[in-house]
Write a protein that holds these residues in place. Structure first.
Motif: not given
Length: 881
Positions: A621-629, A817-829
């Motif tokens: 969902s464009e809106q849901e995914a955008s909000t999340w990211l 990947l085809a995700a919305p927005g300007k950047v998708v932040w991945g995180v590793a600990l």
């Protein structure tokens, strides 16, 4: 006297003869009673301990057992009759390497059992195999070797259906009884289950006879067996028994009638070893160790499988588990074909109440599956030059009325194709040729070490294959059942429960699986497609919905981790009563039926030494995914601002940034704000926060290093200006082809092979792996964690395989990947191992058996309906809801 003395070989043979009728300590005393010199006894004892220890400590199968168990089994010997006969028999059809593995694995199982001459014993063990991977061969070898060493009664509890009981009885007749008919008495027959025989004393006192019973887990049958054994109670003391519980997680655990009846059978035998065999041991490992639920309190073994085995991880791929290098983890074969959700709705009823009126449609996926089955069966005939068993499975529902509804569309397709072939219909030939070309390109025969074929040769075989095909509805009401004993069968089998437990579908090539189930063991057991495919490893295909595919990939991870847990027990010299095997949970699936895990407790997590990374990202969902990211981007910005303000900047190469000694509270705030997807079961933020807080309170994890891992701005067309003012190039992380079009993208691996050591000042030329990096971190920064932040290009696309042949196979398995927005932040600990003491633990999303009450000892259809097992029927039982 030295064992090199020629006379000692004769003494050793005599000592082993005594050992067959007496435990080691009694055999030793017998020698002393015969005035055998003490130096000879010492040499014999030393050799026996060496021989017996060799089998218990075999590297494979992995296993844990009783710490102070008597080591008695010194292997087969000259004069044995059952094992040599079976070994010679399987050599005719198996490679020497396969025979060797069966030999060694069965040796270790027998070595874990009790000496049959022990006056009283009742032990319980579990042998964990793999679905369709030769468990029957293993327990047949165990039966043969145990019979050679003195066990006399063999009761095989063979599932809940007559089809499986008959198949097991037939195999044991072929592989054991017929090879030494004078040594065996069959109490059950191929034609019928257990029936009480008169005068049991005569059978039980005949020491030259071994008794074979292959019994269903059926209440009336077990009651008859219990009564028969009770009538012979005085004679059972001289009849050591081995109970093999095939499919030990089915019906045995947490059932109102079957469970206590099996327990009663065990209690009636004064000398008995119970061996549970299963490929899905979740219920067994979560059973109550203090009750009658058959928790494997004495030993657990995990059978090996060869590289040729096509199991969950090989077919579906899996995630890395603790300590694994991501690049070494199986990615999955390109053999899964996704059934769109709108088609899946046409292949199974939406509700159980709609089963009676349901009529399936011949969807594009179902048609493709059937046509590929005929092509693959034809290809096998071309390769082998003969007609072999070839099967296709359609598993849509448990209701037998749904099975029957498939008869009409499948028969109609068969008639239509036969007519088109007889008239040389050009459109059909083109369709078959296109399907062959597409599938052969996705799974090239050469990659699987198989012989490539010409489509003309395959097409020439198609008419015979289609004409030979029988469409079978296999359930308790059908009269036309699967039959592999009357000659080569080419069959499309439609069924449910009778086909999902133990029964082998010979030559299974194609599976269509749309049945709804969310229970680990139920799903894995339904996977009849697991197994060995000699000569056609490139041809199997599985058609299923996308979500089901993801669930099987999760199960592959669960299974791999569970087997590593058994290995962990072994390495720590624990027994099953010391340390329970942990089983990873899933947000949408049950580990086993609720009734089977009442004694389970949440296990404890310790992140020391772990690398935890985000793997799944929303895209649907464009809106849901955008909000999340966007929310995650803000969390990253706040962490970087805190790092700049409170940390110490350490310049790195262009596109990367590092701040050292960032306070732990800033990382905790970040974990409270950043959202890991719930499918990343190993990385729930609250759990990691609880772990960090607990360890920090004890003086550990006093600070963190925070790094941004980007590309050089000049090396990529897309850049990002960070909150710090620094510009970095976005990194590319494509999604797996399997997750293309899904609501959630699976990138599988986020970190690069050296990223985990980004803050360790490594020599750029030094080769490293995860184990080495953990060791270096423990030496340099034992109480400082590392947070890695990856700015991912939301439109990350795979390299065009036509441009770079070297990556074509790898890129074939990836999608944008085809995700919305300007950047998708991945995180590793990256969590360092604790510098001192034991790691802290917090409860997490694993379950294990509750061992808290174990006292120390010396040295929609997910809950299976077993009501049918109260019926005394001589047909297969499968309820029609």
């Amino acid at each position: 006297m030295s064992m090199q003395d020629p006379r000692m070989e004769g003494a050793w043979t005599a000592f082993r003869n005594i050992l067959d009728t007496s435990p080691p300590h009694e055999a030793t005393q017998n020698l002393r009673d015969l005035f055998v010199p003490e130096d000879v006894i010492t040499a014999l004892i030393k050799r026996h301990e060496s021989e017996a220890t060799k089998f218990v400590t075999l590297k494979e199968p992995l296993g844990v057992g009783r710490e102070n168990a008597t080591r008695w089994y010194a292997g087969p010997r000259n004069g044995d009759r059952n094992w040599p006969a079976f070994k010679g028999h399987i050599r005719k059809s198996l490679s020497e390497e396969s025979v060797r593995k069966i030999d060694e694995a069965s040796d270790k199982v027998v070595a874990m059992m009790d000496h049959p001459a022990t006056s009283v014993f009742s032990s319980r063990g579990l042998v964990v195999g793999h679905v369709q991977s030769g468990k029957t061969s293993n327990f047949t070898a165990v039966i043969a070797k145990a019979a050679d060493r003195g066990y006399r009664m063999f009761i095989v509890l063979s599932g809940i259906h007559n089809a499986l009981r008959r198949q097991t009885q037939a195999r044991l007749i072929r592989d054991v009884v017929n090879l030494n008919p004078t040594l065996w008495h069959q109490i059950t027959k191929l034609e019928h289950d257990f029936m009480p025989l008169p005068n049991p004393a005569a059978l039980l006192t005949a020491k030259d006879q071994h008794l074979l019973l292959v019994v269903k887990k059926n209440a009336p049958v077990l009651r008859k067996l219990k009564k028969w054994l009770s009538s012979a109670a005085p004679h059972l003391r001289n009849c050591p028994a081995l109970i093999i519980d095939d499919e030990a997680d089915q019906a045995t655990i947490a059932t109102k009638s079957i469970n206590p009846l099996i327990a009663d059978v065990l209690e009636s035998l004064p000398r008995v070893c119970y061996l549970g065999y299963t490929a899905t041991p979740f219920a067994n490992l979560l059973a109550d160790p203090t009750g009658k639920d058959f928790y494997p309190r004495d030993f657990i073994l995990s059978l090996p499988r060869s590289d040729e085995y096509q199991g969950p991880e090989k077919l579906f791929g899996r995630a890395p588990v603790d300590g694994e290098e991501p690049e070494s983890v199986p990615q999955g074969l390109d053999m899964i074909r996704e059934i769109p959700d709108d088609e899946a709705a046409l292949l199974r009823p939406a509700k159980r109440s709609e089963a009676a009126s349901f009529v399936p449609e011949m969807t594009a996926s179902l048609r493709s599956a059937v046509l590929w089955f005929w092509l693959a069966s034809a290809a096998r005939r071309v390769r082998s030059g003969r007609v072999d068993h070839s099967s296709m499975l359609v598993h849509a529902h448990s209701d037998t009325r749904v099975h029957d509804s498939y008869k009409v569309p499948l028969e109609a397709l068969r008639r239509q194709v036969l007519a088109q072939l007889s008239s040389s219909d050009g459109a059909l030939i083109e369709e078959l040729e296109a399907l062959w070309a597409a599938e052969s390109d996705r799974v090239p025969a050469e990659q699987m070490n198989e012989i490539p074929l010409l489509i003309e040769d395959v097409i020439a075989m198609i008419p015979g294959v289609v004409a030979d095909t029988r469409i079978i509805m296999d359930h308790y009401r059908s009269t036309d059942r699967l039959d592999y004993e009357s000659g080569p069968a080419t069959v499309i089998a439609v069924g449910g429960n009778t086909l999902s437990r133990g029964l082998t579908l010979e030559g299974l090539v194609v599976s269509v699986f749309v049945r709804s189930s969310d229970v680990y063991d139920t799903l894995l057991q339904m996977g009849r497609w697991f197994g060995y495919r000699p000569g056609y490893t490139d041809l199997p295909r599985i058609y299923m919905p996308a979500e089901m595919r993801r669930w099987f990939a999760h199960l592959a991870t669960v299974e791999a981790e569970m087997r590593m847990e058994i290995d962990r027990l072994l390495e720590e010299h624990k027994t099953p009563l010391d340390l329970a095997v942990r089983i990873r949970c899933h947000p949408k699936m049950l580990v086993t039926a609720p009734s089977k895990q009442k004694a389970a407790v949440r296990a404890a997590a310790a992140y020391g030494g772990a690398l935890v990374e985000s793997r799944y990202f929303p895209t649907a969902s464009e809106q849901e995914a955008s909000t999340w990211l966007e929310s995650n981007a803000k969390a990253v910005d706040r962490l970087m601002e805190a790092a700049v303000r409170r940390g110490r900047h350490d310049p790195l190469s262009e596109g990367k940034a590092l701040w050292r000694e960032v306070p732990t509270e800033d990382v905790l705030r970040f974990l409270d704000e950043y959202r890991f997807h719930k499918m990343t079961t190993e990385a729930p933020g609250k759990l990691m926060s609880a772990y960090i807080t607990k360890r920090h309170a004890l003086g550990g994890l006093h600070s963190w290093n925070v790094a941004v891992v980007g590309n050089r701005p000049s090396a990529t067309g897309r850049t990002l200006t960070l909150a710090t003012g620094m510009t970095v190039g976005l990194v590319v992380r494509t999604r797996t082809a399997a997750s293309k079009g899904d609501a959630v993208a699976d990138i599988r691996t986020l970190t690069g092979p050296r990223d985990e050591g980004l803050d360790l000042n490594l020599d750029g030329k030094e080769a490293v792996n995860r184990t080495k990096l953990k060791r270096i971190r423990s030496a340099k920064q034992p109480e400082r964690g590392l947070v890695l932040l990856y700015p991912i290009d939301p439109q990350s696309a795979p390299v065009d395989p036509t441009e770079e042949d070297s990556v074509s196979k790898k890129q074939r398995d990836r999608a944008a990947l085809a995700a919305p927005g300007k950047v998708v932040w991945g995180v590793a600990l990256v969590f360092p191992d604790p510098s001192r003491g034991k790691d802290v633990e917090v409860e997490y999303d694993y379950v294990s058996a509750d061992l808290s009450n174990v006292f120390p000892i010396d040295s929609d259809e997910e809950d299976e309906d077993f009501s049918v097992l109260e019926q005394d029927l001589d047909t297969d039982e499968e309820t029609a809801s």
